[in-house]
Design a protein around this motif. Structure first.
Motif, PDB file in Angstrom:
ATOM      1  N   SER A   1       4.390  -8.380  -8.080  1.00  0.00           N
ATOM      2  CA  SER A   1       3.904  -7.355  -7.175  1.00  0.00           C
ATOM      3  C   SER A   1       4.913  -6.227  -7.236  1.00  0.00           C
ATOM      4  O   SER A   1       6.124  -6.463  -7.220  1.00  0.00           O
ATOM      5  CB  SER A   1       3.781  -7.900  -5.757  1.00  0.00           C
ATOM      6  OG  SER A   1       3.216  -6.938  -4.893  1.00  0.00           O
ATOM      7  N   GLY A   2       4.419  -5.000  -7.347  1.00  0.00           N
ATOM      8  CA  GLY A   2       5.338  -3.884  -7.491  1.00  0.00           C
ATOM      9  C   GLY A   2       4.610  -2.554  -7.500  1.00  0.00           C
ATOM     10  O   GLY A   2       3.494  -2.433  -6.974  1.00  0.00           O
ATOM     11  N   VAL A   3       5.239  -1.575  -8.115  1.00  0.00           N
ATOM     12  CA  VAL A   3       4.724  -0.203  -8.115  1.00  0.00           C
ATOM     13  C   VAL A   3       4.719   0.328  -9.549  1.00  0.00           C
ATOM     14  O   VAL A   3       5.694   0.149 -10.290  1.00  0.00           O
ATOM     15  CB  VAL A   3       5.595   0.703  -7.227  1.00  0.00           C
ATOM     16  CG1 VAL A   3       5.129   2.153  -7.307  1.00  0.00           C
ATOM     17  CG2 VAL A   3       5.541   0.220  -5.778  1.00  0.00           C
TER      18      VAL A   3
ATOM     19  N   GLN B   1       1.241   3.777  -7.677  1.00  0.00           N
ATOM     20  CA  GLN B   1       0.314   2.853  -7.018  1.00  0.00           C
ATOM     21  C   GLN B   1       0.923   1.462  -6.886  1.00  0.00           C
ATOM     22  O   GLN B   1       1.565   0.953  -7.788  1.00  0.00           O
ATOM     23  CB  GLN B   1      -0.979   2.769  -7.835  1.00  0.00           C
ATOM     24  CG  GLN B   1      -2.086   1.986  -7.179  1.00  0.00           C
ATOM     25  CD  GLN B   1      -3.397   2.124  -7.933  1.00  0.00           C
ATOM     26  OE1 GLN B   1      -3.424   2.478  -9.110  1.00  0.00           O
ATOM     27  NE2 GLN B   1      -4.493   1.850  -7.251  1.00  0.00           N
ATOM     28  N   ARG B   2       0.720   0.849  -5.729  1.00  0.00           N
ATOM     29  CA  ARG B   2       1.128  -0.543  -5.513  1.00  0.00           C
ATOM     30  C   ARG B   2       0.112  -1.461  -6.175  1.00  0.00           C
ATOM     31  O   ARG B   2      -1.095  -1.296  -5.993  1.00  0.00           O
ATOM     32  CB  ARG B   2       1.220  -0.878  -4.018  1.00  0.00           C
ATOM     33  CG  ARG B   2       2.168  -0.019  -3.241  1.00  0.00           C
ATOM     34  CD  ARG B   2       2.063  -0.293  -1.740  1.00  0.00           C
ATOM     35  NE  ARG B   2       2.981  -1.347  -1.315  1.00  0.00           N
ATOM     36  CZ  ARG B   2       2.625  -2.498  -0.790  1.00  0.00           C
ATOM     37  NH1 ARG B   2       1.332  -2.813  -0.652  1.00  0.00           N
ATOM     38  NH2 ARG B   2       3.531  -3.383  -0.409  1.00  0.00           N
TER      39      ARG B   2
ATOM     40  N   LEU C   1      -2.886  -3.075  -4.645  1.00  0.00           N
ATOM     41  CA  LEU C   1      -2.394  -3.862  -3.520  1.00  0.00           C
ATOM     42  C   LEU C   1      -2.378  -2.987  -2.272  1.00  0.00           C
ATOM     43  O   LEU C   1      -1.708  -1.951  -2.245  1.00  0.00           O
ATOM     44  CB  LEU C   1      -0.979  -4.374  -3.807  1.00  0.00           C
ATOM     45  CG  LEU C   1      -0.343  -5.216  -2.700  1.00  0.00           C
ATOM     46  CD1 LEU C   1      -1.073  -6.558  -2.565  1.00  0.00           C
ATOM     47  CD2 LEU C   1       1.148  -5.446  -2.976  1.00  0.00           C
TER      48      LEU C   1
ATOM     49  N   GLU D   1      11.074  -2.245  -1.245  1.00  0.00           N
ATOM     50  CA  GLU D   1      10.101  -1.151  -1.280  1.00  0.00           C
ATOM     51  C   GLU D   1      10.849   0.156  -1.103  1.00  0.00           C
ATOM     52  O   GLU D   1      11.697   0.288  -0.244  1.00  0.00           O
ATOM     53  CB  GLU D   1       9.084  -1.334  -0.154  1.00  0.00           C
ATOM     54  CG  GLU D   1       7.960  -0.328  -0.180  1.00  0.00           C
ATOM     55  CD  GLU D   1       6.674  -0.921  -0.684  1.00  0.00           C
ATOM     56  OE1 GLU D   1       6.045  -0.277  -1.535  1.00  0.00           O
ATOM     57  OE2 GLU D   1       6.301  -2.009  -0.243  1.00  0.00           O
TER      58      GLU D   1
ATOM     59  N   VAL E   1       5.599  -1.506 -14.636  1.00  0.00           N
ATOM     60  CA  VAL E   1       5.681  -1.785 -13.204  1.00  0.00           C
ATOM     61  C   VAL E   1       7.136  -1.991 -12.812  1.00  0.00           C
ATOM     62  O   VAL E   1       7.858  -2.752 -13.470  1.00  0.00           O
ATOM     63  CB  VAL E   1       4.866  -3.046 -12.837  1.00  0.00           C
ATOM     64  CG1 VAL E   1       5.002  -3.354 -11.345  1.00  0.00           C
ATOM     65  CG2 VAL E   1       3.403  -2.871 -13.215  1.00  0.00           C
TER      66      VAL E   1
ATOM     67  N   ASP F   1       2.743  -7.404   2.131  1.00  0.00           N
ATOM     68  CA  ASP F   1       4.124  -7.461   1.635  1.00  0.00           C
ATOM     69  C   ASP F   1       4.155  -7.936   0.192  1.00  0.00           C
ATOM     70  O   ASP F   1       3.383  -8.802  -0.206  1.00  0.00           O
ATOM     71  CB  ASP F   1       4.933  -8.413   2.519  1.00  0.00           C
ATOM     72  CG  ASP F   1       6.400  -8.403   2.165  1.00  0.00           C
ATOM     73  OD1 ASP F   1       6.821  -9.271   1.365  1.00  0.00           O
ATOM     74  OD2 ASP F   1       7.126  -7.532   2.663  1.00  0.00           O
ATOM     75  N   HIS F   2       5.058  -7.361  -0.590  1.00  0.00           N
ATOM     76  CA  HIS F   2       5.158  -7.725  -2.004  1.00  0.00           C
ATOM     77  C   HIS F   2       5.463  -9.211  -2.192  1.00  0.00           C
ATOM     78  O   HIS F   2       4.962  -9.839  -3.136  1.00  0.00           O
ATOM     79  CB  HIS F   2       6.244  -6.891  -2.690  1.00  0.00           C
ATOM     80  CG  HIS F   2       5.857  -5.470  -2.943  1.00  0.00           C
ATOM     81  ND1 HIS F   2       4.835  -5.109  -3.796  1.00  0.00           N
ATOM     82  CD2 HIS F   2       6.361  -4.300  -2.465  1.00  0.00           C
ATOM     83  CE1 HIS F   2       4.720  -3.794  -3.837  1.00  0.00           C
ATOM     84  NE2 HIS F   2       5.640  -3.279  -3.037  1.00  0.00           N
TER      85      HIS F   2
ATOM     86  N   HIS G   1       8.872  -5.551  -7.563  1.00  0.00           N
ATOM     87  CA  HIS G   1       9.501  -5.785  -6.269  1.00  0.00           C
ATOM     88  C   HIS G   1       9.652  -7.277  -5.984  1.00  0.00           C
ATOM     89  O   HIS G   1      10.649  -7.702  -5.405  1.00  0.00           O
ATOM     90  CB  HIS G   1       8.691  -5.115  -5.161  1.00  0.00           C
ATOM     91  CG  HIS G   1       8.827  -3.625  -5.150  1.00  0.00           C
ATOM     92  ND1 HIS G   1       9.705  -2.953  -4.341  1.00  0.00           N
ATOM     93  CD2 HIS G   1       8.207  -2.669  -5.885  1.00  0.00           C
ATOM     94  CE1 HIS G   1       9.619  -1.649  -4.550  1.00  0.00           C
ATOM     95  NE2 HIS G   1       8.713  -1.457  -5.494  1.00  0.00           N
TER      96      HIS G   1
ATOM     97  N   ALA H   1      -1.481  -1.294   1.225  1.00  0.00           N
ATOM     98  CA  ALA H   1      -0.146  -0.923   1.692  1.00  0.00           C
ATOM     99  C   ALA H   1       0.396  -1.880   2.744  1.00  0.00           C
ATOM    100  O   ALA H   1       1.615  -1.968   2.922  1.00  0.00           O
ATOM    101  CB  ALA H   1      -0.171   0.499   2.252  1.00  0.00           C
TER     102      ALA H   1
END
Length: 307
Positions: A70-72, A87-88, A115, A307, A34, A120-121, A37, A117
């Protein structure tokens, strides 16, 4: 890559260092990598054995603290299913592996949930430990139901505030506790009644169906007598030394759970719960944020990338 590392258990916060040279993580079987963020942490985790040793008890320093993220997703390990690159996601990193105060981290896929869209992260990173702890304490262990009365200690804190909101949604009557200065915040989160532990006697609460404790010590011991027959005391602070008469006392440690994270994300998106987010600080300021002498309302979040 950049990360916060710790290598000396005796040094405490003073031993936290920002490095630019930590190797990029390896994606083991069923892992994802990941791009982080935003990350959350627990100030006391420098005292946790898992911060310093792996599951076999071997020293694993220098290690990266932090367990909420939290991230991507940028990479999938062999055999990983249910998630995709790009994917978030948000969730919990393993207690005994490098954590989330880094640009990239390896996490078991099952510890993460998608998560939406429009979340917020920085908000999502405040939810995994508090949200899962509140959910598991109330519903898995205490089996809270509509019409019951629950006493939630630390109702204005990270775990307590989510527990208050979940209990209200479940149709329970909620009594919250904390310091007198926490009264307004606890009422904002939805307690029906607030009791200031520093100025009011706990015993005036009377009998309740469920006690949710995050404090331990004398408060935990005194709460035992408040549990009515058939009720449950749940604590995350320490194993209880006194059992309620005709009731149960449960100590537990939060566990990752994708289905529960998904339920929490749905409630967050719908505005039914709101994490107590405090300051948002850059990665370089994470050591200062860990300082046990620093008290600020809400959960401090570390922003690692945009992001």
């Amino acid at each position: 890559m950049q990360a916060i590392i710790v290598g000396n258990r005796d040094a405490g916060v003073a031993g936290m260092t920002l490095t630019h040279d930590l190797p990029y993580p390896h994606a083991a079987e069923n892992d994802v990598i990941v791009k982080v963020h935003a990350a959350g942490f627990t100030p006391g985790e420098l005292d946790w054995p898992g911060t310093w040793n792996d599951r076999a008890g071997r020293d694993r320093t220098p290690s990266v603290p932090g367990h909420e993220l939290s991230g991507v997703i940028v990479e999938l390990g062999y055999g990983t299913t249910g998630l995709t690159v790009g994917q978030r996601v948000f969730g919990l990193a393993d207690w005994t592996r490098n954590g989330t105060l880094a640009e990239y981290t390896a996490v078991e896929a099952r510890n993460l949930a998608p998560l939406p869209a429009d979340i917020d992260h920085t908000v999502a990173a405040a939810l995994p430990i508090s949200g899962l702890t509140a959910w598991q304490g109330l519903f898995d262990h205490a089996r809270l139901t509509t019409g019951q009365t629950v006493l939630i200690h630390g109702a204005a804190g990270g775990v307590g505030s989510i527990a208050v909101q979940l209990a209200r949604e479940a149709g329970a009557r909620v009594i919250g506790t904390g310091r007198a200065r926490d009264r307004d915040r606890a009422l904002t989160f939805g307690v029906h009644t607030f009791l200031a532990l520093d100025t009011e006697p706990l015993e005036q609460v009377g009998e309740v169906d469920v006690v949710f404790d995050v404090i331990g010590g004398d408060v935990l011991d005194r709460s035992t007598s408040l549990v009515r027959a058939g009720g449950t005391l749940v604590t995350i602070a320490m194993p209880p030394t006194i059992q309620p008469d005709n009731g149960r006392a449960v100590f537990f440690v939060v566990e990752p759970d994708r289905a529960q994270l998904t339920e929490l994300a749905t409630r967050l998106r719908d505005g039914r719960i709101k994490p107590a987010v405090g300051a948002v600080r850059p990665l370089a300021e994470a050591p200062d944020a860990f300082d046990p002498g620093r008290h600020s309302p809400g959960k401090t979040i570390i922003r690692i990338s945009d992001e």
